[in-house]
Design an enzyme around this catalytic site. Structure first.
Site, mmCIF file in Angstrom:
data_model
loop_
_atom_site.group_PDB
_atom_site.id
_atom_site.type_symbol
_atom_site.label_atom_id
_atom_site.label_comp_id
_atom_site.label_asym_id
_atom_site.label_seq_id
_atom_site.Cartn_x
_atom_site.Cartn_y
_atom_site.Cartn_z
ATOM 1 N N CYS A 100 0.833 -1.209 0.000
ATOM 2 C CA CYS A 100 0.000 0.000 0.000
ATOM 3 C C CYS A 100 0.867 1.258 0.000
ATOM 4 C CB CYS A 100 -0.972 -0.005 1.173
ATOM 5 S SG CYS A 100 -0.206 -0.153 2.786
ATOM 6 N N HIS A 683 -1.493 1.659 7.412
ATOM 7 C CA HIS A 683 -1.974 1.465 6.054
ATOM 8 C C HIS A 683 -1.864 2.801 5.331
ATOM 9 C CE1 HIS A 683 -4.178 -0.085 2.702
ATOM 10 N NE2 HIS A 683 -5.187 0.754 2.868
#
Ligand SMILES: [Zn+2]
Length: 833
Positions: A100, A683
Site C-alpha cells: 500500500c 496502512h
C-alpha cells in the site's frame, strides 16, 4: 510472459468492470445526450444548463458526484459525457502484499500532471532511441532504465484503463531488483520510497542519456550579504526540474553578526509538527483532616520541565502552598518512588503513573494543630473505640493513651511528618487498604500514642464491637535500605535510627517526612476492618477536563509547521562552530529558509519521531490549504534587486514571469499520501485530484471512491503534493487559467497518447470529451492488442463513427448559435421600441 493468458483474462474482467456500457449503446447514449442538451437549451433559452440527471444510463450515474456539486460546473459542451463515465486516471492498484505504501505513492505521482505527462508520453525517450525501440509485443525493458520504464507503463495504464495487476507486480519486482530493502513483503515508509523512486528515475534518465548538460545561470546572484548558491555540477534531469529546489541554511555569529550561508537541494521538505506544550498528569491529593480525605485531580505540566512545575501545577489546582505537600508514587502494594528533588526531570513521571500529593501541616499552625489533635484523642478515648468484652486481652492500649508518659516538653520544635498507608499482608504479599493519611507526631511519642493516632484515622473503618490489643500491626519504615520494622517494644519508635535516617534522607522538595507502612496480618485486618479494600477516590472535574484536552491530538496549521522549520535556533555549546570572521568558536544561530521553490512541492509531515528508545507516531491534525498556499513568508527575504533575478535557471523551464509574479508563490494541493494507524500497524492511502474532471478521489489499493473536497484534510495526512499555480498546465482541470474551457482540456496529455484520436481533430472545440470517450470505448474492443500497432487498428475502426458524431455536434452548435442570435435580435428589437 508466462502469465499472459491469465493476465489477459484479468484484463478483460477488469475491462468489464470498468466499462459496463456497450460501445454501440454508448454512442447512442452520447447521441441522445446531445439531443437532450439541444432540447434543454431550446427550452431554457439562452441559459446554459447541463443535462439533468438521466434515467437511461444503466446505473452509471451512480459512479460519481454523489451528493456533491463540485464537478457540476462541468457545463462545457463536452462536459456532460465524462461526468457519467469512467474517468482516465481513476483506477486502483492491486496490493501485492503490504504494497500500500507503493500504491499510494504511485497514485500521487500518477496524478502529478507534468510528471505523468512526461512518463506516459515517454518524453524521456530520445529520438534515436525511439527508432531503436523494438516493435515486439513484450516491451524489452532496458535493464538500466527498468524502474522508469515500468513506472511509465504503469502510469500510462492507469490513464488508459489498461491497468492489470501484472503491471504493478512487475513494477514491484523491478524495484526489488534495484533495492534490496523492497524485496519481500515488509511494510515500508512511503516517504522513503518516494525519495528512492524519484532518485531512481533521475538516475535512469541520466543513464538513458536524456539529461541535459548543466549550464550556468544566466545571471549570477550577487548580493553582498546573500551569497547565491553555486550552480550544480552534475547533470540535471526532469525529476530535478520538476521536484527539486534549494534551501539555505544560514549561521549567524552572535559576536560579529556575520552570516555564513550554505545551499542544499531538496526533493521534499520534511516539516516538523509542533509538539503540544503541555501534557496531563493525574495526582491523588491526600488532604489533611480528622479522617483521611482524597481526591484525584488533573493538571497540565509543560513538556521538558522539572518536578517543580508539577508542584506548582498541583498547588494552583488545590490552593495548597507548594511547600506544603509531599509528592510520591503509590500503587496497590504501597509506596513506590519519592519525588523529593524539585530539579528532577519531570519526564520520570508518565501520565499513567499513580502520583500522590500528601498535604502536610503548616509549621505555624503547629500549636493549634497539636491542641486540636489532643482534644480529638480525648474524644477518641472516651467514645470512639469500643473494646470488646473479650477480657482475655489486656487493655494496655487504653492505659498507654491515658497515661501520656512521653516527654512532650519541647514538642513543637521536634515533630515529624509521617505519611502512612495500611497494608494487609499474607506472607510477603501485601495489599493496601483504606486511604493513606498524614500524621504529625512528636518524635518522642510512645508506641501507644502512635498506635492510637493511627487507629483514630482509621476509626471509620473499624467494625463495631471489636477489641484492639497492643500492637495489632507492625510499622515498616520506607525509604531506607533493607526492611526495618518498628515494634511495640520500642519505647519511642520515632527515635529509632532508621526513622532518623529516612527523615534525613528526604530531598529538598516538599517538607521532610518519613513514610511508614502499617502492616496488618490478614487475620487481624479482617477482624478489625472486615473486607475493606483500597478506598474509592473520586475524580475532580479537572481530571475529565485534562483527559479530554490532551487526548485529542492537538491541531496545528501547515504554516505553523513551516514556522517551526524556519525557526532560528542557537547551536548547543557542544555544536559550537568556528566563525570564519572572528576565527573562534561561537554558538551561532542557525536558520533554515527556502531559497527556491520547485514546481511540484512535496511536503512530508514528520509524524514519526523517536521518544527515548521507542518510535511514536504523532496523530496531530495538521490543517493544510487545498488551494492558494502562499509560500512567500517561508522564503528567504531577498533584496529588491534580487527579486528581478530568476529564482530558477533551467534549460527546460518555461518562462512564467520571473520573480515578480505573486502567483509564483501560490501553490494548489493535488495529492495527499495518508498514513493510517500507528507504529504497530499502518496502512497507506492516497487522495488525488484528477486533472480531467477536477474531482478528488480516494485511492485505497484497488478501491477508488470519489470524495468531497472538505474531506481531503485529515489527521492521517503524511505527504502533501502541491503544484505551483503558475505552472499548472492549461489543459488541466486544476488550472485556474484555462482549465475550465473545453478547448484547453482537449489538450490534456491523455489526448496526446499515440492513437488516442485523429490529429486533425485535435483543436476541435468539443473533441476533448469525445476523444477521451473514444479512448474509453477502445477498451471495449474485444481482444488484446499490442502497444503500438494494435491501437491504431482499434481507433481506426472508430474514427469514422466519431467523425460523424462530431459533425453532428458541430451541427448542433450551429443550430444553437442561430437560436441565440435570433434571441439576441429579438432582445434588440424589444429595446428599440
Ligand atoms: Zn563572528
Amino acid at each position: 510472459m508466462s502469465s499472459k493468458a491469465s493476465s489477459k483474462e484479468k484484463k478483460s474482467g477488469l475491462g468489464k468492470k470498468l466499462f459496463r456500457r456497450g460501445s454501440v449503446r454508448s454512442v447512442g447514449s452520447f447521441m441522445s445526450r446531445v439531443l437532450k442538451t439541444l432540447s434543454t437549451l431550446s427550452h431554457f433559452g439562452s441559459e446554459l444548463q447541463p443535462p439533468e440527471g438521466e434515467k437511461d444510463d444503466g446505473g452509471f450515474a451512480a459512479f460519481k458526484n454523489e451528493g456533491k456539486g463540485s464537478v457540476a460546473s462541468d457545463d462545457s459542451d463536452c462536459g456532460g459525457f465524462l461526468s457519467r463515465d469512467k474517468v482516465p486516471g481513476v483506477a486502483g492498484l492491486k496490493n501485492h502484499g503490504n504494497t500500500c505504501f507503493m500504491n499510494a505513492i504511485l497514485q500521487c505521482l500518477s496524478n502529478t500532471e507534468l510528471f505523468a505527462e512526461y512518463l506516459a508520453l515517454e518524453q524521456f525517450r530520445g529520438q534515436t532511441e525511439e527508432e531503436d525501440k523494438p516493435k515486439a509485443n513484450g516491451v524489452p525493458r532496458k535493464e538500466k532504465g527498468e524502474v522508469t520504464e515500468q513506472l511509465a507503463g504503469l502510469v500510462r495504464a492507469l490513464w488508459t484503463f489498461e491497468y492489470t495487476p501484472q503491471q504493478s507486480r512487475e513494477f514491484k519486482s523491478a524495484v526489488a531488483k534495484r533495492a534490496m530493502q523492497y524485496r519481500g513483503n515488509a511494510q515500508h515508509d512511503a516517504q522513503e520510497f518516494l525519495l528512492w523512486l524519484l532518485d531512481r528515475v533521475h538516475e535512469d534518465l541520466n543513464n538513458m542519456g536524456h539529461n541535459r548538460p548543466s549550464i550556468k545561470p544566466p545571471i549570477e546572484e550577487d548580493d553582498g550579504a546573500l551569497e547565491g548558491p553555486s550552480p550544480p555540477l552534475s547533470a540535471g534531469s526532469f525529476v530535478q526540474e520538476l521536484f527539486q529546489a534549494q534551501y539555505r541554511s544560514s549561521l549567524t555569529c552572535p559576536h560579529c553578526q556575520k552570516q555564513s550561508n550554505t545551499f542544499d537541494p531538496f526533493l521534499c521538505i520534511s516539516l516538523p509538527i509542533p509538539l503540544p506544550h503541555t501534557r496531563p498528569l493525574y495526582v491523588t491529593v491526600v488532604y489533611q483532616g480528622k479522617y483521611s480525605h482524597c481526591m484525584r485531580i488533573g493538571v497540565a505540566v509543560p513538556l521538558n520541565s522539572t518536578v517543580s512545575r508539577l508542584r506548582e501545577a498541583v498547588s494552583r489546582e488545590t490552593k495548597i502552598p507548594p511547600d506544603q505537600f509531599v509528592l510520591t508514587e503509590m500503587y496497590y502494594d504501597g509506596f513506590h518512588r519519592s519525588f523529593c528533588d524539585d530539579d528532577d526531570d519531570l519526564d520520570i513521571i508518565q501520565e499513567s503513573d499513580s502520583i500522590f500529593a500528601f498535604e502536610t501541616p503548616e509549621t505555624f499552625k503547629l500549636e493549634s494543630l497539636r491542641s486540636k489533635r489532643g482534644s480529638l484523642l480525648a474524644n477518641l478515648n472516651q467514645n470512639n473505640l469500643k473494646f470488646g468484652n473479650d477480657s482475655s486481652r489486656t487493655p494496655s492500649f487504653m492505659q498507654g493513651a491515658v497515661n501520656p508518659a512521653s516527654p512532650n516538653k519541647n514538642a513543637g520544635a521536634d515533630k515529624m511528618i509521617l505519611l502512612i498507608c495500611n497494608r494487609a499482608c499474607i506472607g510477603h504479599q501485601g495489599r493496601r487498604f483504606g486511604l493513606p493519611f498524614v500524621l504529625y507526631m512528636e518524635r518522642t511519642v510512645t508506641w501507644d500514642v502512635l498506635q492510637k493516632a493511627i487507629l483514630e484515622k482509621m476509626h471509620h473503618l473499624l467494625r463495631q464491637g471489636v477489641y484492639i490489643q497492643v500492637g495489632p500491626f507492625s510499622l515498616r519504615v520506607v525509604g531506607v535500605v533493607g526492611i526495618t520494622y518498628l515494634l511495640p517494644q520500642e519505647e519511642f519508635p520515632l527515635c529509632h535510627p532508621t526513622v532518623e535516617r529516612a527523615y534525613k534522607s528526604c530531598g529538598a522538595g516538599g517538607p521532610p517526612h518519613v513514610k511508614i507502612v502499617v502492616e496488618w496480618d490478614k487475620e487481624t485486618k479482617d477482624y478489625l476492618f472486615g473486607h475493606t479494600e483500597e478506598e474509592y477516590i473520586p475524580d475532580a472535574e479537572s481530571v475529565y477536563l485534562h483527559r479530554e484536552q490532551h487526548h485529542q491530538p492537538q491541531a496545528c496549521t501547515l504554516a505553523q509547521c513551516f514556522q517551526l522549520y524556519t525557526k532560528e535556533e542557537q547551536l548547543a555549546p557542544d555544536d559550537a562552530w568556528r566563525c570564519p570572521h572572528c576565527k573562534q568558536l561561537q554558538q551561532g544561530r542557525i536558520k533554515l529558509s527556502l531559497w527556491t521553490l520547485p514546481d511540484v512541492l512535496i511536503l512530508h509531515l514528520k509524524r514519526f519521531r523517536q521518544e527515548g528508545d521507542r518510535r511514536v507516531k504523532m496523530q496531530n491534525m495538521v490543517h493544510f490549504p487545498l488551494v492558494g498556499m502562499d509560500m512567500a513568508p517561508h522564503m528567504v527575504k531577498r533584496s529588491q534587486s534580487s527579486w528581478s533575478l530568476p529564482s530558477h535557471w533551467s534549460p527546460w523551464r518555461r518562462p512564467y514571469g520571473l520573480g515578480r509574479n505573486p502567483d509564483d508563490y501560490l501553490y494548489d494541493l493535488y495529492a495527499v499520501c495518508n498514513h493510517h494507524g500507528n507504529m504497530h500497524g499502518g496502512h497507506y492511502t492516497a487522495y488525488c485530484k484528477n486533472s480531467i474532471d477536477g474531482q478528488w478521489y480516494c485511492f485505497d489499493d484497488s478501491e477508488v471512491q470519489p470524495m468531497a473536497d472538505e474531506d481531503v484534510c485529515q489527521q492521517t495526512a503524511y505527504i502533501l503534493f502541491y503544484q505551483r499555480r503558475a505552472t499548472i498546465p492549461s489543459w488541466s482541470a486544476n488550472s485556474s487559467v484555462a482549465g475550465s474551457t473545453s478547448s484547453s482540456l482537449c489538450e490534456h496529455w491523455v489526448n496526446r497518447l499515440p492513437g488516442s484520436k485523429p490529429p486533425s481533430l485535435a483543436s476541435g472545440a468539443s473533441s476533448r470529451r469525445t476523444s477521451l470517450a473514444s479512448l474509453a470505448e477502445s477498451m471495449e474492443f474485444p481482444g488484446d492488442r499490442s502497444e503500438d500497432d494494435g491501437e491504431k487498428r482499434v481507433y481506426g475502426a472508430y474514427y469514422s463513427a466519431w467523425f460523424s458524431i462530431l459533425c453532428l455536434v458541430y451541427y448542433v452548435h450551429i443550430l444553437y448559435f442561430l437560436y441565440l442570435s435570433q434571441c439576441f435580435f429579438v432582445i434588440l428589437g424589444a429595446c428599440g421600441t
